[in-house]
Design a protein around this motif. Structure first.
Motif, PDB file in Angstrom:
ATOM      1  N   GLU A   3       0.823  -1.206   0.000  1.00 54.83           N
ATOM      2  CA  GLU A   3       0.000   0.000   0.000  1.00 54.83           C
ATOM      3  C   GLU A   3       0.857   1.257   0.000  1.00 54.83           C
ATOM      4  O   GLU A   3       0.493   2.271  -0.600  1.00 54.83           O
ATOM      5  N   TYR A   4       1.984   1.199   0.694  1.00 54.28           N
ATOM      6  CA  TYR A   4       2.866   2.357   0.826  1.00 54.28           C
ATOM      7  C   TYR A   4       4.256   2.003   0.306  1.00 54.28           C
ATOM      8  O   TYR A   4       4.968   1.195   0.900  1.00 54.28           O
ATOM      9  N   LEU A   5       4.625   2.634  -0.789  1.00 54.76           N
ATOM     10  CA  LEU A   5       5.944   2.417  -1.368  1.00 54.76           C
ATOM     11  C   LEU A   5       7.045   2.777  -0.379  1.00 54.76           C
ATOM     12  O   LEU A   5       8.120   2.174  -0.376  1.00 54.76           O
TER      13      LEU A   5
ATOM     14  N   ALA B 287       6.252   8.726   1.906  1.00 53.28           N
ATOM     15  CA  ALA B 287       6.576   8.644   3.336  1.00 53.28           C
ATOM     16  C   ALA B 287       5.824   9.714   4.119  1.00 53.28           C
ATOM     17  O   ALA B 287       5.302   9.450   5.212  1.00 53.28           O
ATOM     18  N   ALA B 288       5.761  10.920   3.570  1.00 51.36           N
ATOM     19  CA  ALA B 288       5.044  12.002   4.246  1.00 51.36           C
ATOM     20  C   ALA B 288       3.560  11.679   4.361  1.00 51.36           C
ATOM     21  O   ALA B 288       2.928  11.948   5.391  1.00 51.36           O
ATOM     22  N   ASP B 289       2.993  11.086   3.304  1.00 56.26           N
ATOM     23  CA  ASP B 289       1.582  10.695   3.352  1.00 56.26           C
ATOM     24  C   ASP B 289       1.345   9.641   4.431  1.00 56.26           C
ATOM     25  O   ASP B 289       0.343   9.691   5.157  1.00 56.26           O
TER      26      ASP B 289
ATOM     27  N   GLY C 126      -0.901  10.478   7.724  1.00 53.27           N
ATOM     28  CA  GLY C 126      -2.227   9.942   7.460  1.00 53.27           C
ATOM     29  C   GLY C 126      -2.744   9.062   8.588  1.00 53.27           C
ATOM     30  O   GLY C 126      -2.053   8.805   9.583  1.00 53.27           O
ATOM     31  N   PRO C 127      -3.966   8.562   8.448  1.00 52.14           N
ATOM     32  CA  PRO C 127      -4.585   7.743   9.505  1.00 52.14           C
ATOM     33  C   PRO C 127      -3.879   6.411   9.744  1.00 52.14           C
ATOM     34  O   PRO C 127      -3.968   5.851  10.837  1.00 52.14           O
ATOM     35  N   ASP C 128      -3.176   5.898   8.743  1.00 55.50           N
ATOM     36  CA  ASP C 128      -2.492   4.617   8.917  1.00 55.50           C
ATOM     37  C   ASP C 128      -1.248   4.718   9.787  1.00 55.50           C
ATOM     38  O   ASP C 128      -0.678   3.691  10.176  1.00 55.50           O
ATOM     39  N   ALA C 129      -0.822   5.928  10.099  1.00 59.48           N
ATOM     40  CA  ALA C 129       0.375   6.087  10.933  1.00 59.48           C
ATOM     41  C   ALA C 129       0.190   5.449  12.303  1.00 59.48           C
ATOM     42  O   ALA C 129       1.158   4.971  12.908  1.00 59.48           O
TER      43      ALA C 129
ATOM     44  N   LEU D 114       2.414  -2.275   8.821  1.00 56.72           N
ATOM     45  CA  LEU D 114       1.170  -1.727   9.338  1.00 56.72           C
ATOM     46  C   LEU D 114       0.463  -2.842  10.094  1.00 56.72           C
ATOM     47  O   LEU D 114       0.163  -3.894   9.532  1.00 56.72           O
ATOM     48  N   ARG D 115       0.216  -2.616  11.354  1.00 58.30           N
ATOM     49  CA  ARG D 115      -0.339  -3.634  12.237  1.00 58.30           C
ATOM     50  C   ARG D 115      -1.792  -3.936  11.874  1.00 58.30           C
ATOM     51  O   ARG D 115      -2.595  -3.045  11.622  1.00 58.30           O
TER      52      ARG D 115
END
Length: 217
Positions: free
Chosen positions: A20-22, A144-146, A150-153, A169-170
């Motif tokens: 989902e996140y590069l 990375a900034a997103d 973002g909420p997934d942080a 991501l847990r």
């Protein structure tokens, strides 16, 4: 503990969230393995070129050189520093923030004017060969900034199976990046319980023997 480079022919499966996140895939491109070994998918110019190509950030013939690979590895370490700060609730290192913001600034901000012989003028973002690395760095930094804002942080965590150093991501209570790491963590806990039980039994026997000796005296 010393680390020995390991061949990069058999990469582990992507950690949860890395598809989902590069930026997560980028941060996890150096993997710590049991026995003090590690895999670095940006360790050589050829490996870095291959990683960029596989993730849609550069053509196969980009010709990445060591200087470019070193810039990628440097940004990766700064990004890992920011991920660690977010997971552990610590302040971010100013140098890490500066590195990510510098990478963000490498993205072109304006589409240039071009002229097609048949269709006339049009605008498009430039992408000359010498800007491939800058675009890749900017894309990774923006992703990375997103993630961090973002909420997934809130789901971001580090794999709980030592010595693995990957981020994920847990999902629920899962803190492992792969089945292999989960199996290793469970095996380590089982071994610790057995060892603790053996130590408790030994201590109990010693205590009983001491009590018997005192009664005889």
């Amino acid at each position: 503990m010393s680390e020995t480079p390991t061949a990069v022919s058999a990469p582990p499966p992507p950690a949860p969230g890395a598809e989902e996140y590069l930026a997560l895939a980028f941060a996890n491109s150096a993997v710590a393995l049991p026995g003090g070994h590690f895999m670095d998918f940006l360790g050589t110019p050829e490996a870095a070129n291959r990683w960029l190509t596989e993730h849609g950030l550069a053509p196969a013939d980009a010709g990445v050189r060591e200087m470019c690979a070193a810039q990628l590895r440097s940004l990766r370490e700064h990004l890992r520093s920011l991920l660690a700060a977010r997971v552990e609730g610590l302040p971010a290192l100013p140098s890490a923030l500066a590195a990510v913001n510098d990478a963000l600034s490498k993205a072109p901000t304006a589409a240039l004017l071009y002229w097609d012989e048949k269709n006339g003028p049009y605008r498009a973002a430039p992408c000359p060969t010498d800007q491939i690395l800058g675009r890749a760095l900017a894309t990774l930094a923006a992703n990375a900034a997103d993630l961090l804002t973002g909420p997934d942080a809130d789901r971001l965590t580090r794999c709980g199976s030592a010595p693995c150093n990957r981020y994920l991501l847990r999902h629920g209570r899962r803190h492992w990046c792969s089945t292999r790491c989960g199996d290793r963590a469970r095996a380590a806990r089982a071994y610790a319980r057995r060892t603790r039980g053996q130590e408790d039994s030994s201590a109990q026997r010693d205590s009983s023997a001491q009590a018997d000796s005192q009664e005889k005296d």
